[in-house]
Motif scaffolding. Structure first.
Motif, PDB file in Angstrom:
ATOM      1  N   GLN A 293       0.825  -1.213   0.000  1.00  0.00           N
ATOM      2  CA  GLN A 293       0.000   0.000   0.000  1.00  0.00           C
ATOM      3  C   GLN A 293       0.856   1.259   0.000  1.00  0.00           C
ATOM      4  O   GLN A 293       0.543   2.230  -0.699  1.00  0.00           O
ATOM      5  CB  GLN A 293      -0.955  -0.018   1.199  1.00  0.00           C
ATOM      6  CG  GLN A 293      -2.017  -1.105   1.084  1.00  0.00           C
ATOM      7  CD  GLN A 293      -2.949  -1.162   2.270  1.00  0.00           C
ATOM      8  OE1 GLN A 293      -2.713  -0.538   3.301  1.00  0.00           O
ATOM      9  NE2 GLN A 293      -4.022  -1.922   2.147  1.00  0.00           N
ATOM     10  N   GLU A 294       1.935   1.260   0.757  1.00  0.00           N
ATOM     11  CA  GLU A 294       2.819   2.429   0.771  1.00  0.00           C
ATOM     12  C   GLU A 294       3.633   2.519  -0.512  1.00  0.00           C
ATOM     13  O   GLU A 294       3.959   3.614  -0.976  1.00  0.00           O
ATOM     14  CB  GLU A 294       3.743   2.384   1.997  1.00  0.00           C
ATOM     15  CG  GLU A 294       3.027   2.658   3.316  1.00  0.00           C
ATOM     16  CD  GLU A 294       2.293   3.984   3.312  1.00  0.00           C
ATOM     17  OE1 GLU A 294       2.897   5.003   2.924  1.00  0.00           O
ATOM     18  OE2 GLU A 294       1.096   4.006   3.674  1.00  0.00           O
ATOM     19  N   GLN A 295       3.966   1.391  -1.091  1.00  0.00           N
ATOM     20  CA  GLN A 295       4.637   1.418  -2.386  1.00  0.00           C
ATOM     21  C   GLN A 295       3.725   2.074  -3.419  1.00  0.00           C
ATOM     22  O   GLN A 295       4.173   2.873  -4.243  1.00  0.00           O
ATOM     23  CB  GLN A 295       5.022  -0.008  -2.808  1.00  0.00           C
ATOM     24  CG  GLN A 295       6.166  -0.592  -1.983  1.00  0.00           C
ATOM     25  CD  GLN A 295       6.403  -2.072  -2.245  1.00  0.00           C
ATOM     26  OE1 GLN A 295       5.842  -2.652  -3.176  1.00  0.00           O
ATOM     27  NE2 GLN A 295       7.232  -2.707  -1.426  1.00  0.00           N
ATOM     28  N   TRP A 296       2.445   1.758  -3.360  1.00  0.00           N
ATOM     29  CA  TRP A 296       1.475   2.351  -4.271  1.00  0.00           C
ATOM     30  C   TRP A 296       1.309   3.851  -3.992  1.00  0.00           C
ATOM     31  O   TRP A 296       1.214   4.656  -4.919  1.00  0.00           O
ATOM     32  CB  TRP A 296       0.140   1.646  -4.131  1.00  0.00           C
ATOM     33  CG  TRP A 296      -0.993   2.266  -4.888  1.00  0.00           C
ATOM     34  CD1 TRP A 296      -2.120   2.847  -4.379  1.00  0.00           C
ATOM     35  CD2 TRP A 296      -1.121   2.360  -6.319  1.00  0.00           C
ATOM     36  NE1 TRP A 296      -2.936   3.292  -5.385  1.00  0.00           N
ATOM     37  CE2 TRP A 296      -2.350   3.005  -6.590  1.00  0.00           C
ATOM     38  CE3 TRP A 296      -0.320   1.963  -7.381  1.00  0.00           C
ATOM     39  CZ2 TRP A 296      -2.791   3.272  -7.882  1.00  0.00           C
ATOM     40  CZ3 TRP A 296      -0.763   2.225  -8.673  1.00  0.00           C
ATOM     41  CH2 TRP A 296      -1.972   2.873  -8.921  1.00  0.00           C
ATOM     42  N   LYS A 297       1.306   4.235  -2.742  1.00  0.00           N
ATOM     43  CA  LYS A 297       1.100   5.635  -2.372  1.00  0.00           C
ATOM     44  C   LYS A 297       2.316   6.510  -2.671  1.00  0.00           C
ATOM     45  O   LYS A 297       2.176   7.638  -3.141  1.00  0.00           O
ATOM     46  CB  LYS A 297       0.775   5.746  -0.878  1.00  0.00           C
ATOM     47  CG  LYS A 297      -0.594   5.243  -0.482  1.00  0.00           C
ATOM     48  CD  LYS A 297      -0.777   5.376   1.025  1.00  0.00           C
ATOM     49  CE  LYS A 297      -2.119   4.810   1.480  1.00  0.00           C
ATOM     50  NZ  LYS A 297      -2.258   4.891   2.964  1.00  0.00           N
ATOM     51  N   GLN A 298       3.505   5.993  -2.385  1.00  0.00           N
ATOM     52  CA  GLN A 298       4.688   6.852  -2.390  1.00  0.00           C
ATOM     53  C   GLN A 298       5.525   6.814  -3.669  1.00  0.00           C
ATOM     54  O   GLN A 298       6.227   7.780  -3.974  1.00  0.00           O
ATOM     55  CB  GLN A 298       5.586   6.489  -1.205  1.00  0.00           C
ATOM     56  CG  GLN A 298       4.940   6.727   0.157  1.00  0.00           C
ATOM     57  CD  GLN A 298       5.908   6.461   1.297  1.00  0.00           C
ATOM     58  OE1 GLN A 298       7.109   6.725   1.201  1.00  0.00           O
ATOM     59  NE2 GLN A 298       5.391   5.921   2.394  1.00  0.00           N
ATOM     60  N   LEU A 299       5.466   5.717  -4.407  1.00  0.00           N
ATOM     61  CA  LEU A 299       6.301   5.621  -5.601  1.00  0.00           C
ATOM     62  C   LEU A 299       5.605   6.249  -6.814  1.00  0.00           C
ATOM     63  O   LEU A 299       4.379   6.368  -6.846  1.00  0.00           O
ATOM     64  CB  LEU A 299       6.653   4.161  -5.885  1.00  0.00           C
ATOM     65  CG  LEU A 299       7.407   3.424  -4.770  1.00  0.00           C
ATOM     66  CD1 LEU A 299       7.681   1.981  -5.186  1.00  0.00           C
ATOM     67  CD2 LEU A 299       8.706   4.140  -4.424  1.00  0.00           C
ATOM     68  N   LYS A 300       6.406   6.625  -7.795  1.00  0.00           N
ATOM     69  CA  LYS A 300       5.874   7.293  -8.990  1.00  0.00           C
ATOM     70  C   LYS A 300       5.013   6.344  -9.808  1.00  0.00           C
ATOM     71  O   LYS A 300       5.422   5.233 -10.124  1.00  0.00           O
ATOM     72  CB  LYS A 300       7.020   7.819  -9.854  1.00  0.00           C
ATOM     73  CG  LYS A 300       6.558   8.523 -11.127  1.00  0.00           C
ATOM     74  CD  LYS A 300       7.724   9.070 -11.906  1.00  0.00           C
ATOM     75  CE  LYS A 300       7.262   9.689 -13.226  1.00  0.00           C
ATOM     76  NZ  LYS A 300       6.298  10.783 -13.016  1.00  0.00           N
ATOM     77  N   HIS A 301       3.818   6.794 -10.164  1.00  0.00           N
ATOM     78  CA  HIS A 301       2.924   5.995 -10.985  1.00  0.00           C
ATOM     79  C   HIS A 301       3.299   6.160 -12.460  1.00  0.00           C
ATOM     80  O   HIS A 301       3.606   7.271 -12.913  1.00  0.00           O
ATOM     81  CB  HIS A 301       1.477   6.448 -10.778  1.00  0.00           C
ATOM     82  CG  HIS A 301       0.937   6.107  -9.431  1.00  0.00           C
ATOM     83  ND1 HIS A 301      -0.411   5.925  -9.181  1.00  0.00           N
ATOM     84  CD2 HIS A 301       1.557   5.908  -8.243  1.00  0.00           C
ATOM     85  CE1 HIS A 301      -0.590   5.637  -7.905  1.00  0.00           C
ATOM     86  NE2 HIS A 301       0.592   5.623  -7.313  1.00  0.00           N
ATOM     87  N   VAL A 302       3.267   5.056 -13.200  1.00  0.00           N
ATOM     88  CA  VAL A 302       3.524   5.104 -14.642  1.00  0.00           C
ATOM     89  C   VAL A 302       2.414   4.345 -15.359  1.00  0.00           C
ATOM     90  O   VAL A 302       1.791   3.436 -14.795  1.00  0.00           O
ATOM     91  CB  VAL A 302       4.899   4.490 -15.006  1.00  0.00           C
ATOM     92  CG1 VAL A 302       6.028   5.280 -14.382  1.00  0.00           C
ATOM     93  CG2 VAL A 302       4.983   3.025 -14.573  1.00  0.00           C
ATOM     94  N   ASP A 303       2.173   4.730 -16.594  1.00  0.00           N
ATOM     95  CA  ASP A 303       1.153   4.064 -17.384  1.00  0.00           C
ATOM     96  C   ASP A 303       1.615   2.646 -17.726  1.00  0.00           C
ATOM     97  O   ASP A 303       2.811   2.401 -17.924  1.00  0.00           O
ATOM     98  CB  ASP A 303       0.907   4.848 -18.677  1.00  0.00           C
ATOM     99  CG  ASP A 303      -0.375   4.415 -19.366  1.00  0.00           C
ATOM    100  OD1 ASP A 303      -0.338   3.363 -20.037  1.00  0.00           O
ATOM    101  OD2 ASP A 303      -1.392   5.118 -19.234  1.00  0.00           O
ATOM    102  N   ILE A 304       0.654   1.728 -17.819  1.00  0.00           N
ATOM    103  CA  ILE A 304       1.007   0.337 -18.115  1.00  0.00           C
ATOM    104  C   ILE A 304       1.799   0.227 -19.423  1.00  0.00           C
ATOM    105  O   ILE A 304       2.748  -0.555 -19.522  1.00  0.00           O
ATOM    106  CB  ILE A 304      -0.255  -0.547 -18.190  1.00  0.00           C
ATOM    107  CG1 ILE A 304      -0.862  -0.694 -16.786  1.00  0.00           C
ATOM    108  CG2 ILE A 304       0.079  -1.925 -18.750  1.00  0.00           C
ATOM    109  CD1 ILE A 304      -2.120  -1.548 -16.735  1.00  0.00           C
TER     110      ILE A 304
END
Length: 359
Positions: A293-304
């Protein structure tokens, strides 16, 4: 692996069918109703497919709930470690502050004793009674400096006392948080054990033939999801090449294949899902949050479509599972209790999104 759609699909099918993958924990399912009990069908009269499908769905839900509790446990454990370190640091500051306070008190006592020895008379009186007024005036500057030093000493002593009170208050607050997180850990630990125990009990009620068919249903569900994902043409869009750190992270993660899943584990002998991904990136020189959950919250999101090997795919709406993309439509992950670190299809579970540790 082949680059054409047919070659990629064939390869993905082989990968998924070669291993037992996590089907879809976390999906909202209807109540499957009664589950196999002491009167479960025997091997000579196995349960109908729809009955085993209900069992599969219930198992998915139990393991999903265990995964959510594991994330809560890991988060509480991480916070407990930080708070323990903060308390130790504050304790050191309190010890140092008390030592400094004692030194300041000694100096203040010495200054008070010196003033007492002069009789504490006003400067005017000392000037009138002096046999050598010039000598007195020469010493007045030194006396003024001493008075200023005394005022500075008192101010520092006051600040040190205030700091000590603040350190004590901070330590008390951290201790309260520590206790709260310990309780959260205990609650999560109990939840994990309950969910896993219920899942194991449910599986133990099945006959050998039923277990084999259940495993086949899991593979079929994962294969169906992976095939649908590949049929979307997504791999035609994914062109990203791994970074140097990403290559190291992938090498570490794939090097753990075959090691057992264990909730709360970060290696080296066993892992949970986020324990594997966090340790892989730590080995690559990039520390990341401990939980999915924290990896999802804190890391940069990229498109698939911009995904590259080493990126992390986060699954389910509550971000309760995470895996590492290794290329050609495949992931490496630690699935759930009773399984080992393995390769699976990237689309075999509902994808929430993709994050990049080394963005």
């Amino acid at each position: 692996m082949g680059t054409g759609k047919r070659g990629l699909l064939a390869t993905a099918v082989t990968v998924v069918c070669a291993v037992t993958v996590l089907a879809a924990p976390g999906t909202a399912f209807a109540d499957p109703g009664p589950t196999p009990s002491a009167s479960a069908p025997s091997a000579s009269a196995p349960a109908a497919n729809h009955d085993l499908e209900a069992v599969r769905e219930k198992l998915d839900r139990l393991y999903h709930d265990a995964a959510v509790a594991t994330d809560a446990y890991n988060a509480a454990e991480e916070q407990t470690q930080k708070q323990s370190a903060a308390i130790v640091d504050l304790a050191k500051k309190i010890v140092q502050g008390q030592k400094r306070l004692n030194e300041l008190k000694e100096r203040a006592g010495a200054a008070a004793a010196a003033q007492y020895r002069t009789g504490g008379m006003p400067d005017e009186a000392q000037l009138l009674l002096s046999d050598d007024p010039q000598e007195f005036l020469d010493g007045a500057g030194t006396l003024l400096q001493g008075q200023r030093a005394t005022k500075g000493l008192i101010a520092e002593l006051t600040r040190t006392q205030q700091d000590l009170r603040q350190y004590a208050a901070d330590a008390s607050a951290q201790w309260n948080k520590l206790e709260a997180n310990r309780k959260a850990k205990d609650t999560a630990r109990k939840k994990i054990k309950e969910q896993i125990s219920e899942a194991e009990k449910l599986q133990d009620q099945l006959e050998k033939a039923e277990k084999e068919r259940l495993a086949e249903l899991e593979r079929e569900a994962a294969l169906k999801a992976q095939t649908a994902w590949l049929d979307s043409g997504i791999l035609d869009e994914i062109r990203g090449n791994a970074s140097e750190q990403g290559k190291k992270a992938v090498a570490f993660a794939t090097g753990q294949i075959g090691k057992p899943y264990e909730w709360g584990a970060e290696g080296p002998k066993s892992y949970d899902c986020s324990g594997l991904t966090s340790q892989a990136w730590l080995d690559a020189g990039r520390p990341i949050p401990r939980t999915s959950q924290e990896q999802w919250k804190q890391l940069k999101h990229v498109d698939i479509k911009d995904m590259r090997p080493g990126d992390l795919i986060v699954y389910f709406g509550d971000a309760s599972h995470v895996a590492m993309y290794i290329g050609d439509g495949a992931i490496v992950h630690a699935p759930r209790p009773g399984r080992t670190v393995t390769i699976a299809g990237a689309g075999s579970m509902p994808i929430l999104g993709v994050v990049r540790p080394d963005a």
